[in-house]
Design a protein around this motif. Structure first.
Motif, PDB file in Angstrom:
ATOM      1  N   VAL A 187       2.218 -12.344 -17.452  1.00  0.00           N
ATOM      2  CA  VAL A 187       2.625 -12.632 -16.226  1.00  0.00           C
ATOM      3  C   VAL A 187       4.234 -11.978 -15.963  1.00  0.00           C
ATOM      4  N   VAL A 188       3.931 -11.008 -14.982  1.00  0.00           N
ATOM      5  CA  VAL A 188       5.318 -10.223 -15.169  1.00  0.00           C
ATOM      6  C   VAL A 188       5.506  -9.649 -13.685  1.00  0.00           C
ATOM      7  N   ASP A 189       6.535  -9.086 -13.444  1.00  0.00           N
ATOM      8  CA  ASP A 189       6.665  -8.178 -12.189  1.00  0.00           C
ATOM      9  C   ASP A 189       5.823  -6.978 -12.450  1.00  0.00           C
ATOM     10  N   ASN A 190       5.332  -6.465 -11.176  1.00  0.00           N
ATOM     11  CA  ASN A 190       4.391  -5.468 -11.053  1.00  0.00           C
ATOM     12  C   ASN A 190       4.983  -4.044 -11.325  1.00  0.00           C
ATOM     13  N   ILE A 191       6.222  -3.887 -10.905  1.00  0.00           N
ATOM     14  CA  ILE A 191       6.589  -2.334 -10.844  1.00  0.00           C
ATOM     15  C   ILE A 191       6.929  -1.822 -12.306  1.00  0.00           C
ATOM     16  N   PRO A 192       7.616  -2.620 -13.085  1.00  0.00           N
ATOM     17  CA  PRO A 192       7.820  -2.040 -14.425  1.00  0.00           C
ATOM     18  C   PRO A 192       6.578  -1.721 -15.361  1.00  0.00           C
ATOM     19  N   VAL A 193       5.537  -2.759 -15.223  1.00  0.00           N
ATOM     20  CA  VAL A 193       4.038  -2.494 -15.528  1.00  0.00           C
ATOM     21  C   VAL A 193       3.714  -1.000 -15.321  1.00  0.00           C
ATOM     22  N   ARG A 194       3.665  -1.133 -13.951  1.00  0.00           N
ATOM     23  CA  ARG A 194       2.923  -0.195 -13.295  1.00  0.00           C
ATOM     24  C   ARG A 194       3.611   1.267 -13.940  1.00  0.00           C
ATOM     25  N   VAL A 195       4.746   1.215 -14.198  1.00  0.00           N
ATOM     26  CA  VAL A 195       5.400   2.499 -14.320  1.00  0.00           C
ATOM     27  C   VAL A 195       5.204   2.678 -15.884  1.00  0.00           C
ATOM     28  N   ALA A 196       4.915   1.548 -16.693  1.00  0.00           N
ATOM     29  CA  ALA A 196       4.700   1.804 -18.099  1.00  0.00           C
ATOM     30  C   ALA A 196       3.427   2.184 -18.389  1.00  0.00           C
ATOM     31  N   ILE A 197       2.466   1.738 -17.518  1.00  0.00           N
ATOM     32  CA  ILE A 197       0.945   2.305 -17.478  1.00  0.00           C
ATOM     33  C   ILE A 197       0.961   3.715 -17.162  1.00  0.00           C
ATOM     34  N   LYS A 198       1.852   4.161 -16.289  1.00  0.00           N
ATOM     35  CA  LYS A 198       1.501   5.638 -15.930  1.00  0.00           C
ATOM     36  C   LYS A 198       2.232   6.523 -16.924  1.00  0.00           C
ATOM     37  N   GLU A 199       3.352   5.900 -17.670  1.00  0.00           N
ATOM     38  CA  GLU A 199       3.856   6.860 -18.535  1.00  0.00           C
ATOM     39  C   GLU A 199       3.143   6.728 -20.012  1.00  0.00           C
ATOM     40  N   THR A 200       2.618   5.643 -20.225  1.00  0.00           N
ATOM     41  CA  THR A 200       1.825   5.593 -21.785  1.00  0.00           C
ATOM     42  C   THR A 200       0.364   5.750 -21.565  1.00  0.00           C
ATOM     43  N   GLY A 201      -0.229   5.669 -20.283  1.00  0.00           N
ATOM     44  CA  GLY A 201      -1.644   5.709 -20.331  1.00  0.00           C
ATOM     45  C   GLY A 201      -2.378   4.407 -20.884  1.00  0.00           C
ATOM     46  N   ASP A 202      -1.781   3.380 -21.143  1.00  0.00           N
ATOM     47  CA  ASP A 202      -2.204   2.073 -21.625  1.00  0.00           C
ATOM     48  C   ASP A 202      -3.440   1.503 -20.534  1.00  0.00           C
ATOM     49  N   LYS A 203      -4.439   1.060 -21.220  1.00  0.00           N
ATOM     50  CA  LYS A 203      -5.722   0.677 -20.549  1.00  0.00           C
ATOM     51  C   LYS A 203      -5.439  -0.653 -19.875  1.00  0.00           C
ATOM     52  N   LEU A 204      -4.551  -0.992 -19.080  1.00  0.00           N
ATOM     53  CA  LEU A 204      -4.202  -2.291 -18.405  1.00  0.00           C
ATOM     54  C   LEU A 204      -4.716  -2.408 -17.178  1.00  0.00           C
ATOM     55  N   ARG A 205      -5.084  -3.703 -16.713  1.00  0.00           N
ATOM     56  CA  ARG A 205      -5.673  -3.956 -15.439  1.00  0.00           C
ATOM     57  C   ARG A 205      -4.939  -5.104 -14.782  1.00  0.00           C
ATOM     58  N   MET A 206      -4.587  -4.984 -13.459  1.00  0.00           N
ATOM     59  CA  MET A 206      -3.916  -5.906 -12.756  1.00  0.00           C
ATOM     60  C   MET A 206      -4.972  -6.905 -12.051  1.00  0.00           C
ATOM     61  N   LEU A 207      -4.770  -8.134 -12.259  1.00  0.00           N
ATOM     62  CA  LEU A 207      -5.908  -9.004 -11.681  1.00  0.00           C
ATOM     63  C   LEU A 207      -5.555  -9.183 -10.028  1.00  0.00           C
ATOM     64  N   ASP A 208      -6.513  -9.453  -9.366  1.00  0.00           N
ATOM     65  CA  ASP A 208      -6.503  -9.531  -7.876  1.00  0.00           C
ATOM     66  C   ASP A 208      -5.873 -10.823  -7.587  1.00  0.00           C
ATOM     67  N   THR A 209      -4.787 -10.904  -7.126  1.00  0.00           N
ATOM     68  CA  THR A 209      -4.078 -12.523  -6.962  1.00  0.00           C
ATOM     69  C   THR A 209      -3.499 -12.361  -5.751  1.00  0.00           C
ATOM     70  N   PRO A 210      -4.180 -12.192  -4.607  1.00  0.00           N
ATOM     71  CA  PRO A 210      -3.576 -11.962  -3.268  1.00  0.00           C
ATOM     72  C   PRO A 210      -2.679 -13.399  -2.779  1.00  0.00           C
ATOM     73  N   ASP A 211      -2.939 -14.314  -3.350  1.00  0.00           N
ATOM     74  CA  ASP A 211      -2.166 -15.837  -2.643  1.00  0.00           C
ATOM     75  C   ASP A 211      -1.160 -16.292  -3.947  1.00  0.00           C
ATOM     76  N   ILE A 212      -0.900 -15.356  -4.843  1.00  0.00           N
ATOM     77  CA  ILE A 212      -0.056 -15.876  -5.913  1.00  0.00           C
ATOM     78  C   ILE A 212       1.344 -15.998  -5.499  1.00  0.00           C
ATOM     79  N   GLU A 213       1.819 -17.463  -5.916  1.00  0.00           N
ATOM     80  CA  GLU A 213       3.112 -17.565  -5.451  1.00  0.00           C
ATOM     81  C   GLU A 213       4.165 -16.621  -6.203  1.00  0.00           C
TER      82      GLU A 213
END
Length: 260
Positions: A187-213
């Motif tokens: 459970v993290v802020d989405n921006i740094p993880v998105r950047v990390a995925i772009k740079e490393t190519g790690d196979k991560l997936r963000m869950l669809d959580t539209p109502d998350i606090e």
């Protein structure tokens, strides 16, 4: 264990609160200018916002923003790295002058510190490995979540309940533990993880959580209370950066988009 950690966190907040009742030193802005430097705290564990590079220098979006503000105040900037769970207590104990470390503005924190900004907005997200069977937040019940100790995401995760929570110093450890299989999700802020995925190519997936606090939160720069001159000067510097293109340049360099 979770009850023990909750007590420790409550004690830490109480420790910080007792500092907030102390009178401010005469003129934090004046003291900074007399010293000729502004000490800027961050964890150094939160790429691309703040991290230690190959030359053992603390760099990133937060570091660049903090150093630019110091420059516009007419002083040198000095980066100080410290553990996130004690970073507010360190500020209130005058170990540094400000925290430019991607800190979420919350009512609890506003009781003990003042904020300049917001200087960007972020959102809470839950990431799993791409091949994980987890498709929704409810699928994680009874599984193991990783969070950074002291962040608002930890508080949120503990309030939800129903899963095993492990705490870490920062994002690098979280990603390593997730990829190794020792965590089912982070459970993290989405921006740094998105950047990390772009740079490393790690196979991560963000869950669809539209109502998350915490899906859209304001990030601010913390200073001690009762420092109106410093707050006004830092806000003026930040506003000028946003107006003259400096902020966008820094944001594009480290994030790849304008995140104001």
């Amino acid at each position: 264990m979770s009850k023990l950690l909750s007590r420790l966190l409550a004690a830490s907040l109480g420790f910080a609160a007792c500092f907030s009742t102390l009178p401010a030193k005469a003129g934090d802005l004046e003291a900074i200018k007399e010293a000729g430097e502004m000490k800027i705290a961050m964890s150094g564990q939160y790429p691309p916002f703040n991290f230690v590079n190959d030359q053992n220098q603390v760099v990133g979006f937060d570091a660049s923003i903090g150093m630019e503000i110091a420059k516009r105040l007419g002083v040198e900037g000095e980066i100080v790295t410290t553990a996130w769970d004690g970073i507010i207590a360190g500020l209130l104990a005058s170990k540094y002058d400000t925290i430019v470390g991607s800190m979420t503005i919350t009512p609890e924190r506003e009781k003990v510190v003042d904020f300049v900004g917001p200087y960007y907005h972020a959102g809470r997200a839950v990431f799993v490995m791409e091949d994980s069977e987890v498709q929704a937040l409810g699928d994680l019940k009874g599984q193991t979540l990783g969070v950074t100790l002291g962040e608002t995401h930890e508080k949120w995760a503990r309030e939800q309940g129903g899963w095993d929570i492990r705490t870490y110093k920062g994002l690098p450890e979280l990603l390593l533990e997730l990829k190794s299989g020792r965590l089912d999700a982070i459970v993290v802020d989405n921006i740094p993880v998105r950047v990390a995925i772009k740079e490393t190519g790690d196979k991560l997936r963000m869950l669809d959580t539209p109502d998350i606090e915490g899906g859209a939160v304001a990030i601010g720069i913390a200073i001690r209370k009762n420092s109106p001159e410093l707050k006004a000067a830092m806000q003026e510097a930040l506003d000028a950066m946003m107006e003259d293109g400096t902020y966008e340049k820094i944001s594009m360099e480290w994030i790849g988009s304008d995140i104001r």
